[in-house]
Design a protein around this motif. Structure first.
Motif, PDB file in Angstrom:
ATOM      1  N   SER A  37     -13.992   2.676  25.814  1.00 32.73           N
ATOM      2  CA  SER A  37     -15.377   3.208  26.031  1.00 32.73           C
ATOM      3  C   SER A  37     -16.106   2.824  24.876  1.00 32.73           C
ATOM      4  CB  SER A  37     -15.375   4.565  26.253  1.00 32.73           C
ATOM      5  OG  SER A  37     -14.701   5.229  24.942  1.00 32.73           O
ATOM      6  N   LEU A  38     -17.484   2.757  25.159  1.00 34.66           N
ATOM      7  CA  LEU A  38     -18.528   2.472  23.878  1.00 34.66           C
ATOM      8  C   LEU A  38     -18.736   3.591  23.126  1.00 34.66           C
ATOM      9  CD1 LEU A  38     -20.782   0.352  23.536  1.00 34.66           C
ATOM     10  CD2 LEU A  38     -22.312   1.810  24.570  1.00 34.66           C
ATOM     11  N   PRO A  39     -18.574   3.601  21.732  1.00 39.38           N
ATOM     12  CA  PRO A  39     -18.987   4.528  20.831  1.00 39.38           C
ATOM     13  C   PRO A  39     -19.893   5.522  21.174  1.00 39.38           C
ATOM     14  CG  PRO A  39     -18.213   2.695  19.632  1.00 39.38           C
ATOM     15  CD  PRO A  39     -18.491   2.153  21.251  1.00 39.38           C
ATOM     16  N   GLY A  40     -20.023   6.763  21.379  1.00 35.64           N
ATOM     17  CA  GLY A  40     -20.930   7.537  21.606  1.00 35.64           C
ATOM     18  C   GLY A  40     -21.314   7.450  22.871  1.00 35.64           C
ATOM     19  N   ARG A  41     -20.724   6.615  23.804  1.00 30.50           N
ATOM     20  CA  ARG A  41     -21.156   6.598  25.211  1.00 30.50           C
ATOM     21  C   ARG A  41     -19.927   6.777  25.976  1.00 30.50           C
ATOM     22  NH1 ARG A  41     -26.301   8.263  26.372  1.00 30.50           N
ATOM     23  NH2 ARG A  41     -27.751   7.520  24.598  1.00 30.50           N
ATOM     24  N   LYS A  50      -7.651  -8.840  32.696  1.00 30.57           N
ATOM     25  CA  LYS A  50      -7.318  -8.123  33.831  1.00 30.57           C
ATOM     26  C   LYS A  50      -6.583  -6.675  33.481  1.00 30.57           C
ATOM     27  CE  LYS A  50      -5.694 -12.391  36.138  1.00 30.57           C
ATOM     28  NZ  LYS A  50      -4.410 -12.965  36.667  1.00 30.57           N
ATOM     29  N   GLN A  51      -5.902  -6.796  32.329  1.00 27.91           N
ATOM     30  CA  GLN A  51      -5.283  -5.253  31.841  1.00 27.91           C
ATOM     31  C   GLN A  51      -6.485  -4.375  31.464  1.00 27.91           C
ATOM     32  OE1 GLN A  51      -2.151  -6.154  29.147  1.00 27.91           O
ATOM     33  NE2 GLN A  51      -1.839  -8.127  29.969  1.00 27.91           N
ATOM     34  N   MET A  52      -7.586  -5.126  30.773  1.00 24.33           N
ATOM     35  CA  MET A  52      -8.704  -4.219  30.347  1.00 24.33           C
ATOM     36  C   MET A  52      -9.439  -3.631  31.572  1.00 24.33           C
ATOM     37  SD  MET A  52     -10.376  -5.870  27.154  1.00 24.33           S
ATOM     38  CE  MET A  52      -9.827  -7.530  26.877  1.00 24.33           C
ATOM     39  N   GLY A  53      -9.609  -4.426  32.503  1.00 22.78           N
ATOM     40  CA  GLY A  53     -10.152  -3.915  33.738  1.00 22.78           C
ATOM     41  C   GLY A  53      -9.421  -2.874  34.565  1.00 22.78           C
ATOM     42  N   ALA A  54      -8.289  -3.167  34.455  1.00 21.55           N
ATOM     43  CA  ALA A  54      -7.265  -2.031  35.210  1.00 21.55           C
ATOM     44  C   ALA A  54      -7.134  -0.718  34.327  1.00 21.55           C
ATOM     45  CB  ALA A  54      -5.722  -2.517  35.496  1.00 21.55           C
ATOM     46  N   HIS A  55      -7.065  -0.982  33.088  1.00 24.64           N
ATOM     47  CA  HIS A  55      -7.356   0.153  32.157  1.00 24.64           C
ATOM     48  C   HIS A  55      -8.297   0.985  32.304  1.00 24.64           C
ATOM     49  CE1 HIS A  55      -6.022   2.573  28.597  1.00 24.64           C
ATOM     50  NE2 HIS A  55      -7.353   2.597  28.304  1.00 24.64           N
ATOM     51  N   VAL A  56      -9.594   0.336  32.166  1.00 27.00           N
ATOM     52  CA  VAL A  56     -10.823   1.082  32.397  1.00 27.00           C
ATOM     53  C   VAL A  56     -10.751   2.017  33.756  1.00 27.00           C
ATOM     54  CG1 VAL A  56     -13.463   0.777  33.008  1.00 27.00           C
ATOM     55  CG2 VAL A  56     -12.101  -0.488  31.082  1.00 27.00           C
ATOM     56  N   ALA A  57     -10.525   1.297  34.991  1.00 24.32           N
ATOM     57  CA  ALA A  57     -10.017   2.273  36.132  1.00 24.32           C
ATOM     58  C   ALA A  57      -9.211   3.388  35.979  1.00 24.32           C
ATOM     59  CB  ALA A  57      -9.711   1.360  37.202  1.00 24.32           C
ATOM     60  N   ALA A  58      -8.207   3.185  35.201  1.00 28.10           N
ATOM     61  CA  ALA A  58      -7.489   4.459  34.888  1.00 28.10           C
ATOM     62  C   ALA A  58      -8.215   5.463  34.127  1.00 28.10           C
ATOM     63  CB  ALA A  58      -5.943   3.858  34.385  1.00 28.10           C
ATOM     64  N   ARG A  88     -19.582  -9.734  20.330  1.00 29.04           N
ATOM     65  CA  ARG A  88     -18.693  -8.928  21.058  1.00 29.04           C
ATOM     66  C   ARG A  88     -18.810  -7.460  20.578  1.00 29.04           C
ATOM     67  NH1 ARG A  88     -13.185 -11.963  19.842  1.00 29.04           N
ATOM     68  NH2 ARG A  88     -13.956 -11.523  17.678  1.00 29.04           N
ATOM     69  N   VAL A  89     -18.571  -6.644  21.483  1.00 27.34           N
ATOM     70  CA  VAL A  89     -18.992  -5.228  21.087  1.00 27.34           C
ATOM     71  C   VAL A  89     -17.637  -4.500  20.938  1.00 27.34           C
ATOM     72  CG1 VAL A  89     -19.761  -3.168  22.288  1.00 27.34           C
ATOM     73  CG2 VAL A  89     -20.644  -5.330  23.025  1.00 27.34           C
ATOM     74  N   PRO A  90     -17.738  -3.939  19.714  1.00 27.91           N
ATOM     75  CA  PRO A  90     -16.730  -2.982  19.472  1.00 27.91           C
ATOM     76  C   PRO A  90     -16.612  -1.671  20.374  1.00 27.91           C
ATOM     77  CG  PRO A  90     -18.026  -3.477  17.503  1.00 27.91           C
ATOM     78  CD  PRO A  90     -18.789  -3.803  18.574  1.00 27.91           C
ATOM     79  N   ALA A 144     -15.367  -4.409  28.732  1.00 28.12           N
ATOM     80  CA  ALA A 144     -14.054  -5.144  29.028  1.00 28.12           C
ATOM     81  C   ALA A 144     -13.996  -6.668  29.068  1.00 28.12           C
ATOM     82  CB  ALA A 144     -13.465  -4.497  30.231  1.00 28.12           C
ATOM     83  N   GLY A 145     -13.008  -7.231  28.901  1.00 26.87           N
ATOM     84  CA  GLY A 145     -12.843  -8.745  29.109  1.00 26.87           C
ATOM     85  C   GLY A 145     -13.559  -9.485  27.701  1.00 26.87           C
ATOM     86  N   ASP A 146     -14.034 -10.529  27.652  1.00 30.08           N
ATOM     87  CA  ASP A 146     -14.232 -11.422  26.618  1.00 30.08           C
ATOM     88  C   ASP A 146     -15.474 -10.726  25.782  1.00 30.08           C
ATOM     89  OD1 ASP A 146     -12.312 -13.151  27.470  1.00 30.08           O
ATOM     90  OD2 ASP A 146     -13.609 -14.724  28.016  1.00 30.08           O
ATOM     91  N   LEU A 147     -16.269  -9.964  26.579  1.00 32.24           N
ATOM     92  CA  LEU A 147     -17.377  -9.156  25.448  1.00 32.24           C
ATOM     93  C   LEU A 147     -16.789  -8.011  24.917  1.00 32.24           C
ATOM     94  CD1 LEU A 147     -20.454  -8.929  25.225  1.00 32.24           C
ATOM     95  CD2 LEU A 147     -20.406  -7.396  27.356  1.00 32.24           C
TER      96      LEU A 147
END
Length: 417
Positions: A286-290, A319-327, A278-280, A296-299
Motif C-alpha cells: 500500500s501507499l504510505p499514508g494511503r 504476478k505475485q504482487m498483483g495476487a498479494h494486493v488482492a489478498a 518507482r514508488v516506495p 504493484a509491478g514494475d512501478l
C-alpha cells in the motif's frame, strides 16, 4: 449499500493477476488500460524478430475476463490521479474508487539522452515490436538494393545496446536470422555477412546471473556470430551508428535494451519516487499514508520481507504482487490485518538462440540444450489461453526444423534510407 469499487490501472501481469484473484470477492472492479489487450512481454522479442505474430502473445482483456461478472474493462488513457478525493481522471471521464491499484508498468530509459530514442527504439509494447520488425527486415531489403559496398555493410550492421535478457535474446536471434533464415532469399547482399554487436556497459552480459552463466552466455553468443562489447558505455547514437568510448560502430539499425523507467503516473501519487521513478510502498504494497491505494509491478519499489532485498522488475514478481494486493483488499474488507509481501524467487532464465539458453535456480544452474527446453516449456505454460500455447508450439516447431520465421511481413512505412 453498493459494493466497494476497486479501480485497477493497467492490464499487465500485476493488474490482471490482481483482478482475477478478486473474482469471488464482494467488489466491483474496473480495469483501465490504454490498450485493449494483455501482453506476454517475455516473448515480445519474438514478435520483433518475426518468429511470432502479435496475437500469439497477446489477448484482448475483455476476452480474458469475459466470465468474471464483477469486472468492467475500459480502454482509456489515465491523465490524473487525485488520491485525496479518491478519483482518477481519464481522457473519457472521471472514475471514483474505494480501492486503487496502480500497475502501469515501465517504459524506456535513455539515461538523460532522450534524443537517442529516434535512432535506437526500445521494446515494451506491441507497437514497439512491430516497428522494430519493420526496421530489421527493411535493413536487409535496403542492403539488397544498395550498390555501394560500404553503404551496404552499414545496412548489414546491427547494434543491440544492453546485455540483459532482452538484449541477449535480440542479439542471438538476429544472428540466427542473418545466418540461417535469409541467406538463400537474397541475390545481391549476403545476409551472412551481417555483423551483430551486443554492447553492455558493465563487465559482463546477464549481470544478474552468476558469473559462470554470464561467461557461458558470452561464449554461446560468440558461437552464433555476435560480437560482444563489455565494460564501455555508449556515448553517442545517431542515424549512422553508435560510439562506445573512442570506438565507432557504423550501423543503420540500433536497438535499445539498456534501461527502464517507471510509468510517469507514479509521480502523481504524492510520495517521493526513486531515481527510476518507482514508488516506495509499505510492506503490504500500500501507499504510505494511503492504505486504500496500492502500487504493484514494475512501478513499485518493493523490499522482499523474507530476504530484505529489492524485488526485481520481472513478470513473476508482478504476478505475485498483483495476487498479494488482492489478498490485502480481501483482508481489509473482512477487517483483518494484512500480511507483508514475500517474493518467491523461481530463478532467472534467458534464451540465446536455437537450442541455447541459461537458467539460474540458485544451486541448480543449467545452460545449453537442457536450459533451452526448460525455457520453452516455462514460457508455453505461462502463456494465456490454450490457443496461444498451441499456435506458439507449432510455430516454434516449424522454426526449429526449418530455421524459418513465419511472420516476416513488412507492414507500414519502412524507415527512410
Amino acid at each position: 449499500m453498493s459494493e466497494p469499487h476497486v479501480l485497477v490501472l493497467g492490464g499487465g501481469f500485476a493488474g490482471l493477476w490482481c483482478t482475477r484473484a478478486l473474482a469471488s470477492a464482494p467488489v466491483r472492479i474496473t480495469v483501465v488500460d490504454r490498450t485493449n489487450h494483455h501482453l506476454f512481454q517475455p516473448l515480445l522479442y519474438q514478435v520483433a524478430t518475426a518468429g511470432l505474430s502479435a496475437p500469439d502473445i497477446a489477448a484482448p482483456l475483455r476476452h480474458i475476463l469475459r466470465r468474471q461478472r464483477n469486472v468492467t474493462v475500459r480502454m482509456d488513457e489515465v491523465q490524473r490521479i487525485d488520491t485525496g478525493a479518491r478519483r482518477v481522471q481519464c481522457a473519457g471521464g472521471e472514475l471514483a474508487y474505494d480501492f486503487l491499484v496502480v500497475a502501469t508498468g515501465a517504459t524506456h530509459a535513455y539515461f538523460g539522452n532522450d534524443a537517442w530514442a529516434t535512432h535506437a527504439p526500445g521494446l515494451k509494447t506491441l507497437d514497439d515490436a512491430l516497428a522494430i520488425r519493420r526496421r530489421l527486415l527493411s535493413a536487409f531489403e535496403a542492403a539488397e538494393r544498395e550498390p555501394d559496398p560500404a553503404a551496404r555493410a552499414a545496412w548489414l550492421n546491427f547494434v543491440v545496446i544492453g546485455g540483459g535478457p532482452t538484449g541477449v535474446e535480440l542479439a542471438g536471434t538476429l544472428a540466427e536470422i542473418a545466418r540461417h533464415t535469409l541467406p538463400r532469399e537474397f541475390r545481391h547482399a549476403d545476409p551472412r555477412s551481417a555483423r551483430v554487436h551486443l554492447v553492455e556497459a558493465g563487465p559482463r552480459p546477464l549481470a544478474t546471473m552468476p558469473q559462470e552463466l554470464s561467461e557461458k552466455t558470452r561464449a554461446m553468443l560468440q558461437r552464433l556470430g555476435v560480437e560482444v562489447h563489455t565494460g564501455r558505455p555508449v556515448t553517442a547514437i545517431d542515424a549512422d551508428g553508435v560510439a562506445i568510448g573512442d570506438e565507432r560502430l557504423p550501423a543503420r539499425t540500433v536497438l535499445w535494451a539498456a534501461g527502464v523507467a517507471a510509468s510517469p503516473l507514479g509521480a502523481q501519487l504524492g510520495v517521493a519516487t526513486d531515481r527510476a521513478g518507482r514508488v516506495p510502498v509499505e510492506a503490504d504494497l500500500s501507499l504510505p499514508g494511503r492504505p486504500e491505494v496500492f502500487v504493484a509491478g514494475d512501478l513499485a519499489a518493493v523490499r522482499d520481507a523474507g530476504r530484505d532485498r529489492a524485488v526485481p522488475g520481472v513478470a513473476p514478481a508482478a504476478k505475485q504482487m498483483g495476487a498479494h494486493v488482492a489478498a490485502v483488499i480481501r483482508a481489509r474488507l473482512r477487517g483483518t490485518p494484512s500480511a507483508a509481501f514475500r517474493y518467491r524467487d523461481f530463478g532467472n532464465l534467458a534464451t540465446i538462440g536455437r537450442m541455447a539458453a541459461v537458467v539460474d535456480f540458485g544451486r541448480l544452474r543449467l545452460s545449453g540444450l537442457l536450459a533451452w527446453w526448460f525455457w520453452l516449456v516455462a514460457h508455453l505454460f505461462f502463456l494465456i489461453g490454450f490457443r496461444n500455447r498451441l499456435i506458439v508450439l507449432l510455430n516454434w516447431g516449424w522454426s526449429y526444423w526449418t530455421y524459418q520465421r513465419h511472420a516476416r511481413i513488412i507492414s507500414g512505412r519502412p524507415p527512410p534510407d
